[in-house]
Design a protein around this motif. Sequence first.
Motif, PDB file in Angstrom:
ATOM      1  N   VAL A 114      -1.075   9.322  -7.895  1.00  0.00           N
ATOM      2  CA  VAL A 114      -1.022   8.029  -6.960  1.00  0.00           C
ATOM      3  C   VAL A 114      -1.420   7.124  -8.127  1.00  0.00           C
ATOM      4  CG1 VAL A 114      -1.907   7.298  -5.084  1.00  0.00           C
ATOM      5  CG2 VAL A 114      -1.724   9.497  -5.329  1.00  0.00           C
ATOM      6  N   PRO A 115      -0.644   5.910  -8.045  1.00  0.00           N
ATOM      7  CA  PRO A 115      -0.939   4.707  -8.951  1.00  0.00           C
ATOM      8  C   PRO A 115      -2.202   4.070  -8.683  1.00  0.00           C
ATOM      9  CG  PRO A 115       1.340   4.482  -7.924  1.00  0.00           C
ATOM     10  CD  PRO A 115       0.530   5.649  -7.111  1.00  0.00           C
ATOM     11  N   SER A 116      -2.870   3.640  -9.901  1.00  0.00           N
ATOM     12  CA  SER A 116      -4.418   3.249  -9.523  1.00  0.00           C
ATOM     13  C   SER A 116      -4.320   1.899  -8.917  1.00  0.00           C
ATOM     14  CB  SER A 116      -4.807   3.023 -11.071  1.00  0.00           C
ATOM     15  OG  SER A 116      -4.002   2.092 -11.722  1.00  0.00           O
ATOM     16  N   LEU A 117      -3.621   1.269  -8.691  1.00  0.00           N
ATOM     17  CA  LEU A 117      -3.594   0.028  -7.994  1.00  0.00           C
ATOM     18  C   LEU A 117      -3.549   0.082  -6.611  1.00  0.00           C
ATOM     19  CD1 LEU A 117      -2.900  -3.106  -7.695  1.00  0.00           C
ATOM     20  CD2 LEU A 117      -0.748  -2.519  -7.205  1.00  0.00           C
ATOM     21  N   ILE A 118      -2.998   1.393  -5.879  1.00  0.00           N
ATOM     22  CA  ILE A 118      -3.138   1.748  -4.522  1.00  0.00           C
ATOM     23  C   ILE A 118      -4.479   2.404  -4.300  1.00  0.00           C
ATOM     24  CG2 ILE A 118      -1.986   3.038  -2.742  1.00  0.00           C
ATOM     25  CD1 ILE A 118      -0.376   0.847  -3.547  1.00  0.00           C
ATOM     26  N   VAL A 119      -4.690   3.235  -5.149  1.00  0.00           N
ATOM     27  CA  VAL A 119      -5.990   4.123  -5.103  1.00  0.00           C
ATOM     28  C   VAL A 119      -7.292   3.077  -5.056  1.00  0.00           C
ATOM     29  CG1 VAL A 119      -7.644   5.826  -5.995  1.00  0.00           C
ATOM     30  CG2 VAL A 119      -4.938   6.206  -6.079  1.00  0.00           C
ATOM     31  N   THR A 120      -7.459   2.207  -5.992  1.00  0.00           N
ATOM     32  CA  THR A 120      -8.354   1.367  -5.848  1.00  0.00           C
ATOM     33  C   THR A 120      -8.572   0.270  -4.826  1.00  0.00           C
ATOM     34  OG1 THR A 120      -7.467  -0.143  -7.636  1.00  0.00           O
ATOM     35  CG2 THR A 120      -8.991   1.683  -8.630  1.00  0.00           C
ATOM     36  N   LEU A 121      -7.206  -0.245  -4.400  1.00  0.00           N
ATOM     37  CA  LEU A 121      -7.224  -1.091  -3.302  1.00  0.00           C
ATOM     38  C   LEU A 121      -7.717  -0.126  -2.186  1.00  0.00           C
ATOM     39  CD1 LEU A 121      -6.337  -3.646  -2.087  1.00  0.00           C
ATOM     40  CD2 LEU A 121      -3.926  -2.705  -1.986  1.00  0.00           C
ATOM     41  N   GLY A 122      -7.245   0.988  -1.935  1.00  0.00           N
ATOM     42  CA  GLY A 122      -7.793   1.657  -0.700  1.00  0.00           C
ATOM     43  C   GLY A 122      -9.320   1.783  -0.934  1.00  0.00           C
ATOM     44  N   GLY A 123      -9.654   2.188  -2.336  1.00  0.00           N
ATOM     45  CA  GLY A 123     -11.219   2.382  -2.240  1.00  0.00           C
ATOM     46  C   GLY A 123     -11.895   1.045  -2.170  1.00  0.00           C
ATOM     47  N   MET A 124     -11.367  -0.075  -2.366  1.00  0.00           N
ATOM     48  CA  MET A 124     -12.138  -1.374  -1.996  1.00  0.00           C
ATOM     49  C   MET A 124     -12.365  -1.481  -0.631  1.00  0.00           C
ATOM     50  SD  MET A 124     -10.751  -5.082  -2.926  1.00  0.00           S
ATOM     51  CE  MET A 124      -9.496  -5.138  -1.699  1.00  0.00           C
ATOM     52  N   VAL A 125     -11.424  -1.038   0.308  1.00  0.00           N
ATOM     53  CA  VAL A 125     -11.401  -1.366   1.496  1.00  0.00           C
ATOM     54  C   VAL A 125     -12.598  -0.112   2.263  1.00  0.00           C
ATOM     55  CG1 VAL A 125     -10.270  -0.900   3.977  1.00  0.00           C
ATOM     56  CG2 VAL A 125      -9.150  -2.083   1.784  1.00  0.00           C
ATOM     57  N   ILE A 126     -12.373   0.976   1.538  1.00  0.00           N
ATOM     58  CA  ILE A 126     -13.456   2.185   1.936  1.00  0.00           C
ATOM     59  C   ILE A 126     -14.932   1.772   1.598  1.00  0.00           C
ATOM     60  CG2 ILE A 126     -14.122   4.344   1.393  1.00  0.00           C
ATOM     61  CD1 ILE A 126     -11.095   5.136   1.226  1.00  0.00           C
ATOM     62  N   LEU A 127     -14.953   0.932   0.602  1.00  0.00           N
ATOM     63  CA  LEU A 127     -16.403   0.646  -0.091  1.00  0.00           C
ATOM     64  C   LEU A 127     -16.902  -0.653   1.017  1.00  0.00           C
ATOM     65  CD1 LEU A 127     -15.982   0.602  -3.767  1.00  0.00           C
ATOM     66  CD2 LEU A 127     -17.330   2.006  -2.367  1.00  0.00           C
ATOM     67  N   GLN A 128     -16.016  -1.568   1.414  1.00  0.00           N
ATOM     68  CA  GLN A 128     -16.440  -2.394   2.399  1.00  0.00           C
ATOM     69  C   GLN A 128     -17.011  -1.965   3.616  1.00  0.00           C
ATOM     70  OE1 GLN A 128     -12.821  -4.878   2.998  1.00  0.00           O
ATOM     71  NE2 GLN A 128     -13.081  -6.199   1.166  1.00  0.00           N
ATOM     72  N   GLY A 129     -16.480  -0.917   4.305  1.00  0.00           N
ATOM     73  CA  GLY A 129     -17.008  -0.242   5.276  1.00  0.00           C
ATOM     74  C   GLY A 129     -18.213   0.507   4.843  1.00  0.00           C
ATOM     75  N   LEU A 130     -18.179   1.275   3.767  1.00  0.00           N
ATOM     76  CA  LEU A 130     -19.301   1.969   3.202  1.00  0.00           C
ATOM     77  C   LEU A 130     -20.742   1.123   3.180  1.00  0.00           C
ATOM     78  CD1 LEU A 130     -20.581   4.751   2.551  1.00  0.00           C
ATOM     79  CD2 LEU A 130     -19.802   4.320  -0.052  1.00  0.00           C
TER      80      LEU A 130
END
Length: 396
Positions: free
Chosen positions: A132-148
């Motif tokens: 999976v492209p790192s751009l998508i993975v880390t973008l999704g990770g950023m959203v997850i971290l906002q909730g976390l």
Amino acid sequence: MTAATSDNPRTPLSFRIVAGLSGPYRSIPVLFVLALIWIYFYSQNSAYLTSNNIRNLSLQIVTTAILALGVVFVLLVGEIDLSSAMLSGVCATVAAQLAIKSGWPLWLAILGAVAVGLLFVFAEALIIIFGVPSLIVTLGGMVILQGLLLVVLPPEFTINIGGTDMAKISSTYIPAGWSFALAGLGWLLYCVARYRSHRQRGAAATSSTLVSVGVPALISGVVIAATVAVLSPEQGIPLPVLILVAMLLIASYFTSQTRYGAHLYAVGGNREAAQRAGIPVSRMVVHSFLVLGVCSAVAGVVEASRLLAVSNSSGGGPLMLNAIAAAVVGGASLFGGRGTVWAALLGALVIGSINNGVQLLGLSTEVQSFATGGVLILAVAIDVVITRGSLLPNRR
């Protein structure tokens, strides 16, 4: 492009310029831009280059530089990251919860924050090496971290760390005598590493020991001595600055003096060739993200100590953009395989100098955004020219 090609007098000047910028002279344009920024703001306000303002500038750029250091490692292997700023906020909140709310010793709380950072980026890295492209993975990770971040914060969404041991990180200063001693030790280690690198090149070295070792040692010695003299006339060097320098020195050693560093650049330069040469590409990608996780945790703790609080805005704002901009402006290539860890410091100085000057002159934040964005676009344009190997646009 080989050295022979770049040294051939028949080689066009544009190609020689590109070859120089892609090799030993990559930091010269950055230093030139930094000098222009300092000259301009000093001409507008003479307080800009005073020791007090330079000390403030050094504290302001520490968080960005530490985060940019982790971004550099990811860029070197040809990946990108968009989640490390939010991760720094989560890690800082975890450290504050453990140290203040749960009463853990500070060092243990920081280790807990680092563990959280490592676990999260390890999960991201596993998904990335899966394909999976790192751009998508880390973008999704950023959203997850906002909730976390909202999950790990208390109901009032803020933790005040003023008056605690965690707050002392940014308020601690190294006395001038110790500052000069530590700076001298760091300079000696740099000289030894430079000499070892020169000896390892052996017969392949095209320059004498004086040019390859003596001149850089002299210049670095003058710069280090001047920096310590400016930063430590009263209270001493701030502890966060020492933490940043120590991390840069360790990272510089591993990237320039070890097999790990050679593999890092090989993976970023040509992943398929590195795979055929037996280099564990997936492992190198994971290792780069693990370094980013450590840098994110340390950056978050330092920033929380400076702001004396963590909240639902920790790790937000322009921090992620500034970290990526610092890494790229400092000389790390978006295409992988080029740049040094010192790009994090140089780029953070450029971005931080602009922000500091804008604030000192009382200009609007729009000016700060315009300047930062313009410098970033210029740096990426230079990187594209270097990657393409020509100052001329592609013909289609």
